[in-house]
Design an enzyme around this catalytic site. Sequence first.
Site, PDB file in Angstrom:
ATOM      1  N   ASP A 109       0.820  -1.212   0.000  1.00 43.82           N
ATOM      2  CA  ASP A 109       0.000   0.000   0.000  1.00 43.82           C
ATOM      3  C   ASP A 109       0.855   1.264   0.000  1.00 43.82           C
ATOM      4  O   ASP A 109       1.368   1.667   1.044  1.00 43.82           O
ATOM      5  CB  ASP A 109      -0.909  -0.033   1.242  1.00 43.82           C
ATOM      6  CG  ASP A 109      -1.845   1.162   1.315  1.00 43.82           C
ATOM      7  OD1 ASP A 109      -2.053   1.826   0.282  1.00 43.82           O
ATOM      8  OD2 ASP A 109      -2.379   1.426   2.408  1.00 43.82           O
ATOM      9  N   ASP A 299      -1.650   5.811  -5.146  1.00 43.69           N
ATOM     10  CA  ASP A 299      -1.984   4.864  -4.080  1.00 43.69           C
ATOM     11  C   ASP A 299      -2.260   3.456  -4.627  1.00 43.69           C
ATOM     12  O   ASP A 299      -3.354   3.193  -5.126  1.00 43.69           O
ATOM     13  CB  ASP A 299      -3.206   5.425  -3.334  1.00 43.69           C
ATOM     14  CG  ASP A 299      -3.604   4.579  -2.137  1.00 43.69           C
ATOM     15  OD1 ASP A 299      -2.967   3.545  -1.880  1.00 43.69           O
ATOM     16  OD2 ASP A 299      -4.576   4.965  -1.457  1.00 43.69           O
TER      17      ASP A 299
END
Length: 473
Positions: A109, A299
Amino acid sequence: MIASACFTTLLFLLLSQDASGAPTASPTVVGRSMPIRRLSPSSQNLTLVAQQAKDQRDILGVKYGGQLLQQRGTGYNLYHTFADRTCFNSYYGTIAIGTPPVSYDVILDTGSSDLWLTSSICGPGCGTSPTYDPAKSSSFQNLSTPFEISYGSGAVAGYVAEETVQMAGFEVAKQGFGVVNALSSAFNTNPVSGIMGLAWSPLSSTQQTPFWQTLASGGSWDSALFGVQLTRYGNVSNAAQNEPGGVIDLGYTNSSLYTGSIEYHNLVGTPQYWEINMNTLTVQGKSIDIAGISTAIIDTGTTNIAGPASAVASIYAQIPGSQAGTGQLDGYYTYPCSTTVNVQFNFGGNTWSMSPADFTHSQVSTTECLGAFFIASFGSGGPSWVIGDAFLKNVYSVFKYSPASVGFAALSETAISQNGIKAAVPSPTIGAVTAATNTGAASSASSGAVSSGPLSTLLCFWLASTSIAFLFW
Ligand SMILES: *[C@@H]1O[C@H](CO)[C@@H](O)[C@H](O)[C@H]1NC(C)=O
Ligand SMILES: *[C@@H]1O[C@H](CO)[C@@H](O)[C@H](O)[C@H]1NC(C)=O
Ligand SMILES: *[C@@H]1O[C@H](CO)[C@@H](O)[C@H](O)[C@H]1NC(C)=O
Ligand SMILES: *[C@@H]1O[C@H](CO)[C@@H](O)[C@H](O)[C@H]1NC(C)=O
């Protein structure tokens, strides 16, 4: 400070080891890659898609809610990623942790900065994924900093500890991370046991230096950066729950996966997120007005693309027949699946096209599709856009430590040919030593594939993490 401390130490070690007294060569050139695997939601009926769509919006609102610093010490990012995983596609890899090392699958992430793992005493809320057992590791050190967070319908609780962590053949001793003892809602996370946050330390809820940042700042990589290639299955109707997901290249970029040069863009402000400025955004050839609303976080832990209401409305205004969603689909739009939607991003260099396949989040009726762009408002201080995998599948992306920047390059034919190939799911590459695979029920994790890690570089990591521990505690 940490970087220079480690660098000085490394230099000292190199010099002291050089009997000839001649200037030593630069540190061993090292870069290693790890296959990424891609997890699909198990079923995709409309009820579920709508519920998940709502969750994605709620969670992003919390994750990027313009109160970044207030979120330190919370588990919001953990909740975000687990819930996201349940909702949408996730890209994950394998780490090994502890002594002796045991492997776990974790979401990769770039939108958060903590390493989290569910622990062996976590209740049913942690699902059926393998869990971390501190009692079985001699390198476990309890920092005894508790954390607890409540969210809409539940809570996350645990404490911060230190461990030896390995990923892709690199090792960091005394890596701080969050041990999760309680998740009140049942998240179906199998086989994923946690998250590896790949953003910058100021965002860390556990107030630890992220694994990647210790390595990059320690000067031990060939290049202080990591590259990511993500595969697409958007138009493969029955992708398996687990598929090859691409690769993360730590410490180098793999030029077989891209063509031309990498176009870098400096981060906006002090590095926290991987946040850059968008120059233009066009849909069906028409420019969308993003004046004053152009900052974008890159992201990998978010499936779709979130943006301000006005801009998202103008995106769908270019698509005849599109409609704003209601109820759980509030903030989303549906549009006729028969429309091929072309979106192009420009960050101040080349124009990057997003495949029309990635504009389609899912089909919600015989003729209507849900679009990948949705509305989210992150308040003042927050970003305007969160650009997730729907775009990142279209480029080789590079996350560079210094100067702090995000780079994009065009995918090579080799990379593109890996989209939707339904090949065997790759074996995890874990670390410098053999790790036991902690298999949970129905876990697809394979046995620990091993790559050897260079001892010389590990020493620096140990020193680096020692200084970090000293600085922090
Ligand atoms: C949709 O999926 C959910 C979760 O799997 C299930 O509970 C529900 O019954 C399904 N709904 C329909 C209409 O199939
Ligand atoms: C670590 O410390 C926390 C907070 O003091 C405590 O709740 C937890 O039980 C400890 N864990 C272990 C394995 O000792
Ligand atoms: C599906 O994806 C494959 C591989 O990326 C591509 O060749 C094909 O044209 C796509 N089909 C549609 C309908 O988009
Ligand atoms: C670069 O990527 C290619 C294609 O996936 C792969 O065959 C090769 O092993 C990779 N090279 C390195 C050094 O990782």
